[in-house]
Write a protein that holds these residues in place. Structure first.
Motif, short mmCIF file in Angstrom:
data_model
loop_
_atom_site.label_atom_id
_atom_site.label_comp_id
_atom_site.label_asym_id
_atom_site.label_seq_id
_atom_site.Cartn_x
_atom_site.Cartn_y
_atom_site.Cartn_z
N GLY A 69 0.88 -1.31 -0.04
CA GLY A 69 0.09 0.09 0.06
C GLY A 69 0.96 1.21 0.09
O GLY A 69 2.09 1.13 0.16
N ASP A 70 0.36 2.24 -0.33
CA ASP A 70 1.05 3.64 -0.32
C ASP A 70 0.84 4.53 1.01
O ASP A 70 1.73 5.28 1.02
CB ASP A 70 0.38 4.46 -1.53
CG ASP A 70 0.80 4.03 -2.64
OD1 ASP A 70 2.05 3.39 -2.96
OD2 ASP A 70 0.24 3.95 -3.70
N ASN A 71 0.01 4.17 1.68
CA ASN A 71 -0.05 4.98 2.90
C ASN A 71 0.04 4.29 4.24
O ASN A 71 -0.92 4.31 4.99
CB ASN A 71 -1.58 5.75 2.93
CG ASN A 71 -2.51 4.84 2.44
OD1 ASN A 71 -2.26 3.31 2.33
ND2 ASN A 71 -3.74 5.13 2.44
N LEU A 72 1.23 3.70 4.30
CA LEU A 72 1.34 2.81 5.49
C LEU A 72 2.47 3.23 6.37
O LEU A 72 3.19 2.53 6.93
CB LEU A 72 1.67 1.50 4.96
CG LEU A 72 0.69 0.78 4.32
CD1 LEU A 72 0.93 -0.59 3.68
CD2 LEU A 72 -0.44 0.23 5.16
N ASP A 73 2.61 4.65 6.46
CA ASP A 73 3.93 5.14 7.21
C ASP A 73 3.81 4.94 8.68
O ASP A 73 4.67 4.72 9.21
CB ASP A 73 4.04 6.63 6.87
CG ASP A 73 4.30 7.03 5.56
OD1 ASP A 73 4.84 6.15 4.91
OD2 ASP A 73 3.99 8.20 5.17
#
Length: 192
Positions: free
Chosen positions: A57-61
């Motif tokens: 995923g792209d928003n897993l910070d």
């Protein structure tokens, strides 16, 4: 030759890059039976495959990178196809087991059913119910990588329409309630 649970021919991937727009808050962090949906999916794949899955995923910070292997979508904002392409690019085994993290009733018995009839003549083996196939609980043959990459390039993001062009097996399951509970809105949350 049929696959067996815990097979070395399978790598696990959790697609967890959704924006939860319909939910209104991050559904990956919803607590169900004492753990978040994402942690639940992660532990389930560890139990089924005997190895750590990769989260895509792209928003897993916010995830601890020491506890999880995390990859970005191959292309942002194109739905699950970006995650699937990443999984197939990364996959070092014959099959990529791809699941979404928002099916809280998934269990290891479901995967035994999914694995039972898999063989090399299929490109995709997906769970199915009376509603049809579920592309986000499926085994994708690594050999289909180019097909999915091409769909990504062409902007053909619907997984179902892609699967319909391949040789797939719709694996009927006995626990059909598992597929009915897919969390997209507050009303979808299981009671109890």
């Amino acid at each position: 030759m049929a696959l067996k649970p815990y097979s070395e021919d399978v790598s696990g991937y959790i697609l967890a890059g959704g924006k939860s727009r319909r939910m209104g808050f991050d559904k990956r962090k919803i607590i169900f039976d004492g753990v978040t949906l994402l942690d639940r999916a992660n532990q389930l794949l560890i139990d089924v495959l005997n190895k750590q899955p990769t989260i895509i995923g792209d928003n897993l910070d916010w995830l601890d990178k020491h506890d999880h292997r995390i990859l970005n979508d191959a292309k942002p904002n194109c739905g699950p196809l970006g995650g699937l392409v990443t999984a197939l690019r990364d996959c070092s085994t014959r099959w990529a087991l791809v699941i979404a993290c928002d099916f809280p009733l998934l269990n290891s018995l479901i995967f035994r059913e999914l694995f039972k009839d898999v063989n090399e003549k299929f490109d995709v083996v997906a769970l199915s119910s009376s509603k049809g196939i579920e592309p986000l609980i499926a085994l994708y043959n690594k050999s289909t990588r180019g097909f999915w990459e091409n769909r990504l390039i062409c902007g053909e993001y619907k997984l179902i329409s892609g699967i319909n062009q391949l040789n797939y097996l719709a694996s009927k399951i006995t626990q059909t309630s598992v597929l009915r509970v897919n969390i997209n809105t507050v009303n979808d949350l299981p009671k109890g």
